[in-house]
Motif scaffolding. Structure first.
Motif, short mmCIF file in Angstrom:
data_model
loop_
_atom_site.label_atom_id
_atom_site.label_comp_id
_atom_site.label_asym_id
_atom_site.label_seq_id
_atom_site.Cartn_x
_atom_site.Cartn_y
_atom_site.Cartn_z
N HIS A 249 -3.51 69.73 35.27
CA HIS A 249 -3.13 71.08 35.71
C HIS A 249 -1.85 71.14 36.52
CE1 HIS A 249 -7.46 72.86 35.21
NE2 HIS A 249 -6.82 72.69 34.08
N ASP A 250 -1.35 70.01 37.03
CA ASP A 250 -0.20 70.09 37.94
C ASP A 250 0.95 69.17 37.59
OD1 ASP A 250 -1.43 67.71 38.55
OD2 ASP A 250 -1.71 68.15 40.68
N SER A 251 0.91 68.52 36.42
CA SER A 251 2.01 67.69 35.96
C SER A 251 2.26 67.98 34.48
CB SER A 251 1.70 66.19 36.14
OG SER A 251 1.64 65.85 37.50
N PHE A 252 3.55 68.17 34.15
CA PHE A 252 3.92 68.51 32.78
C PHE A 252 5.18 67.74 32.41
CE2 PHE A 252 1.81 71.97 34.91
CZ PHE A 252 0.80 72.33 34.02
N ILE A 253 5.48 67.72 31.12
CA ILE A 253 6.68 67.05 30.65
C ILE A 253 7.60 68.08 30.00
CG2 ILE A 253 7.65 65.33 29.07
CD1 ILE A 253 6.00 64.02 31.20
N VAL A 254 8.89 68.03 30.35
CA VAL A 254 9.90 68.78 29.63
C VAL A 254 10.71 67.76 28.83
CG1 VAL A 254 11.90 70.30 29.76
CG2 VAL A 254 10.04 70.54 31.42
N ALA A 255 10.69 67.89 27.51
CA ALA A 255 11.41 66.99 26.63
C ALA A 255 12.57 67.73 26.01
CB ALA A 255 10.47 66.45 25.54
N GLY A 256 13.76 67.16 26.04
CA GLY A 256 14.93 67.82 25.50
C GLY A 256 15.60 67.00 24.42
N TYR A 257 16.12 67.68 23.40
CA TYR A 257 16.67 66.99 22.23
C TYR A 257 18.08 67.39 21.85
CZ TYR A 257 11.74 65.86 21.30
OH TYR A 257 10.44 65.41 21.40
N THR A 258 18.59 68.49 22.32
CA THR A 258 19.91 68.94 21.87
C THR A 258 20.81 69.30 23.05
OG1 THR A 258 19.02 71.18 21.59
CG2 THR A 258 19.15 69.81 19.62
N ASN A 259 22.06 69.56 22.72
CA ASN A 259 23.08 69.86 23.69
C ASN A 259 22.65 70.94 24.67
OD1 ASN A 259 25.41 70.49 25.04
ND2 ASN A 259 26.56 71.13 23.25
N PRO A 260 22.55 70.63 25.96
CA PRO A 260 22.11 71.62 26.94
C PRO A 260 23.13 72.72 27.18
CG PRO A 260 22.82 69.65 28.06
CD PRO A 260 22.83 69.32 26.59
N ALA A 261 24.36 72.51 26.71
CA ALA A 261 25.36 73.57 26.83
C ALA A 261 25.24 74.57 25.68
CB ALA A 261 26.77 72.96 26.83
N HIS A 262 24.45 74.23 24.68
CA HIS A 262 24.28 75.11 23.52
C HIS A 262 23.33 76.25 23.89
CE1 HIS A 262 23.31 76.48 19.48
NE2 HIS A 262 24.28 75.71 19.01
N SER A 263 23.65 77.44 23.42
CA SER A 263 22.83 78.60 23.78
C SER A 263 21.42 78.51 23.23
CB SER A 263 23.51 79.88 23.29
OG SER A 263 23.64 79.86 21.88
N GLN A 264 21.23 77.74 22.14
CA GLN A 264 19.91 77.61 21.54
C GLN A 264 19.45 76.15 21.53
OE1 GLN A 264 17.78 80.07 20.60
NE2 GLN A 264 19.30 81.38 21.58
N ARG A 265 19.62 75.47 22.68
CA ARG A 265 19.20 74.07 22.75
C ARG A 265 17.70 73.97 22.48
NH1 ARG A 265 19.53 73.77 29.28
NH2 ARG A 265 21.24 75.18 28.80
N GLN A 266 17.29 72.85 21.94
CA GLN A 266 15.90 72.66 21.55
C GLN A 266 15.17 71.76 22.54
OE1 GLN A 266 14.53 74.38 18.89
NE2 GLN A 266 16.52 75.38 19.13
N ASN A 267 14.04 72.23 23.01
CA ASN A 267 13.23 71.53 24.01
C ASN A 267 11.77 71.59 23.60
OD1 ASN A 267 15.62 71.80 25.98
ND2 ASN A 267 15.02 73.93 25.69
N GLU A 268 10.94 70.89 24.34
CA GLU A 268 9.49 71.02 24.22
C GLU A 268 8.87 71.00 25.60
OE1 GLU A 268 8.54 68.80 19.95
OE2 GLU A 268 8.45 67.64 21.80
N ILE A 269 7.75 71.69 25.76
CA ILE A 269 6.90 71.54 26.94
C ILE A 269 5.69 70.75 26.49
CG2 ILE A 269 5.67 73.73 26.59
CD1 ILE A 269 6.74 72.31 30.02
N TRP A 270 5.32 69.71 27.26
CA TRP A 270 4.17 68.88 26.92
C TRP A 270 3.09 69.05 27.97
CZ3 TRP A 270 6.59 63.37 25.74
CH2 TRP A 270 7.43 63.48 24.61
N PHE A 271 1.88 69.40 27.52
CA PHE A 271 0.70 69.34 28.37
C PHE A 271 0.03 67.97 28.13
CE2 PHE A 271 -0.82 73.80 29.70
CZ PHE A 271 0.47 74.27 29.82
#
Length: 275
Positions: A249-271
């Motif tokens: 309930h209190d720890s999560f993962i943010v995973a990132g795959y594409t250019n963070p400067a891009h307006s539509q960068r692709q990420n995931e939230i992991w439970f």
């Protein structure tokens, strides 16, 4: 995962899938956008010729990173010039970037749209560093830059280790998931060739950890990653699951795959599923 520490879980499953890169504000993909997108607009020669020029001109690359970082109240020190140049020269294309492998256990879709996946990541070695700066974005940026130095020769083998995706950030919230801690853990999965004998970092605050086998619920999202959007994504994911009792309930993962400067960068939230 050590729920109070920086561990999530490593790679090593079977059916890896190219997922949506990086949860920080400054990453390898920023360099790619500079060496490819911006150079191609200069009109002074071919991309290949100008990319070669940029590989030699690490000062201009450093200045670009400093300009990007300034917008997030982050200072990029002079000693980042060599790691930035190494990442650029080693990563013009995506084919040489390993993805953290996993086994796909289930998918949930609605009207053809992927809502989330349930995956299993096997145990593996990760290099991670815990950071706590004044802002969440600063914690991510400074953590990633130190991981960069480890990848780029500041390790016991004195060599470039190779890039893997995603770079993940362990984020922590209060119990009701309404507030994000500025303390984060930035983590990098060791490439397959270094899993058996991970090179040791020269930075004493980077720790090589074996993350145990973990099952995650992964939901893709696009756009920026900041304190507001991450809390929003955690809330959205919680609504999709039949029950969150099986998850931490209190720890999560943010995973990132594409250019963070891009307006539509692709990420995931992991439970993270409880053992």
């Amino acid at each position: 995962m050590d729920r109070g520490g920086c561990q999530m879980s490593g790679g090593g499953g079977g059916g890896d899938r190219s997922g949506p890169e990086q949860s920080g504000m400054i990453t390898l993909e920023d360099l790619e956008s500079f060496s490819e997108d911006q150079l191609s607009d200069s009109g002074n020669g071919s991309l290949e010729e100008e990319a070669e020029t940029m590989e030699e001109d690490d000062g201009r690359l450093l200045h670009y990173w400093q300009d990007v970082a300034r917008g997030h109240q982050v200072e990029v020190a002079q000693d980042m010039a060599e790691p930035i140049q190494q990442l650029t020269s080693n990563n013009h294309g995506r084919s040489n970037r390993e993805h953290v492998p996993f086994t796909l256990l289930a998918r949930k879709e609605k009207c053809g749209e992927l809502l989330f996946e349930r995956r299993q990541y096997e145990k593996g070695h990760w290099a991670c560093i815990r950071m706590r700066e004044d802002t969440y974005e600063q914690s991510i940026c400074y953590g990633f830059m130190r991981i960069m130095k480890y990848i780029c020769q500041q390790n016991s083998v004195g060599d470039y280790l190779g890039m893997t995706l995603p770079i993940v950030t362990v984020v922590r919230t209060n119990e009701n998931q309404a507030m994000l801690s500025h303390e984060v853990t930035v983590a990098y999965f060791l490439p397959a060739e270094h899993q058996a004998q991970p090179p040791q970092p020269t930075d004493s605050e980077i720790v090589i950890e074996i993350w145990p086998t973990t099952t995650v619920y992964a939901r893709p999202f696009s756009g920026p990653t900041n304190e507001v959007t991450i809390i929003d994504q955690i809330s959205a994911m919680a609504e999709l699951l039949d029950s969150t009792d099986m998850c931490v309930h209190d720890s999560f993962i943010v995973a990132g795959y594409t250019n963070p400067a891009h307006s539509q960068r692709q990420n995931e939230i992991w439970f993270l599923e409880r053992p």
